[in-house]
Design a protein around this motif. Structure first.
Motif, PDB file in Angstrom:
ATOM      1  N   LEU A  11     -10.750   7.760  -5.141  1.00 19.07           N
ATOM      2  CA  LEU A  11     -11.318   6.525  -4.412  1.00 19.07           C
ATOM      3  C   LEU A  11     -12.493   5.785  -5.240  1.00 19.07           C
ATOM      4  O   LEU A  11     -13.342   6.566  -5.767  1.00 19.07           O
ATOM      5  CB  LEU A  11     -11.914   7.295  -3.049  1.00 19.07           C
ATOM      6  CG  LEU A  11     -12.561   6.516  -2.120  1.00 19.07           C
ATOM      7  CD1 LEU A  11     -11.836   5.463  -1.659  1.00 19.07           C
ATOM      8  CD2 LEU A  11     -13.205   7.459  -0.920  1.00 19.07           C
ATOM      9  N   THR A  91      -4.862  -0.902  -3.717  1.00 21.43           N
ATOM     10  CA  THR A  91      -4.699   0.310  -3.073  1.00 21.43           C
ATOM     11  C   THR A  91      -3.238   0.595  -3.048  1.00 21.43           C
ATOM     12  O   THR A  91      -2.513  -0.153  -2.653  1.00 21.43           O
ATOM     13  CB  THR A  91      -5.310   0.322  -1.789  1.00 21.43           C
ATOM     14  OG1 THR A  91      -6.959   0.365  -1.938  1.00 21.43           O
ATOM     15  CG2 THR A  91      -4.974   1.689  -0.938  1.00 21.43           C
ATOM     16  N   THR A 125      -7.245   4.328  -4.338  1.00 20.50           N
ATOM     17  CA  THR A 125      -7.751   3.822  -2.882  1.00 20.50           C
ATOM     18  C   THR A 125      -9.069   3.160  -3.550  1.00 20.50           C
ATOM     19  O   THR A 125     -10.044   3.782  -3.943  1.00 20.50           O
ATOM     20  CB  THR A 125      -8.171   4.921  -2.059  1.00 20.50           C
ATOM     21  OG1 THR A 125      -6.759   5.742  -1.751  1.00 20.50           O
ATOM     22  CG2 THR A 125      -8.474   4.107  -0.661  1.00 20.50           C
TER      23      THR A 125
END
Length: 128
Positions: A11, A91, A125
């Motif tokens: 992330l 993403t 992400t």
């Protein structure tokens, strides 16, 4: 036979960077064309970047040109994807792929159907 294992996903905030790695097994790694592909939920798998056996020829999707860089280290049997200036639209689950070809053109390296060997993928992400 080639086995591929991706790593490096995670992330990250928009504008950030990640470096993906794909480690390969097999004695003939240096003869394979390698590619990075990605697939977002509800979308088809698409090419991100590809590289020929020597690294002398590369292919990039228009959406990542200037931001992503593919490279390979044949001695380490590893390819990399350096991803900079990440955007939320990057993403996806990123997959490493390999094939011996032949690939008659550089453009052909971007054809997902031409690759026989695939890793399990790593999730990237990007938050806005």
């Amino acid at each position: 036979q080639v086995q591929l294992v991706e790593s490096g996903g995670g992330l990250v905030q928009a504008g950030g960077s990640l470096r993906l790695s794909c480690a390969a097994s097999g004695r003939t790694f240096s003869t394979y064309v390698m590619g990075w592909f990605r697939q977002a939920p509800g979308k088809e798998r698409e090419v991100v970047a590809a590289i020929n056996w020597s690294g002398s020829s590369t292919l990039y999707a228009d959406s990542v040109k200037g931001r992503f860089t593919i490279s390979r280290d044949n001695a380490k049997k590893t390819i990399y994807l350096q991803m900079n200036s990440l955007k939320p639209e990057d993403t996806a689950r990123y997959y490493c792929a390999a094939d011996r070809g032949p690939f008659t053109t550089a453009q052909a390296m971007g054809d997902v159907l031409k690759y026989d060997y695939w890793g399990q993928g790593t999730q990237v992400t990007v938050s806005s």
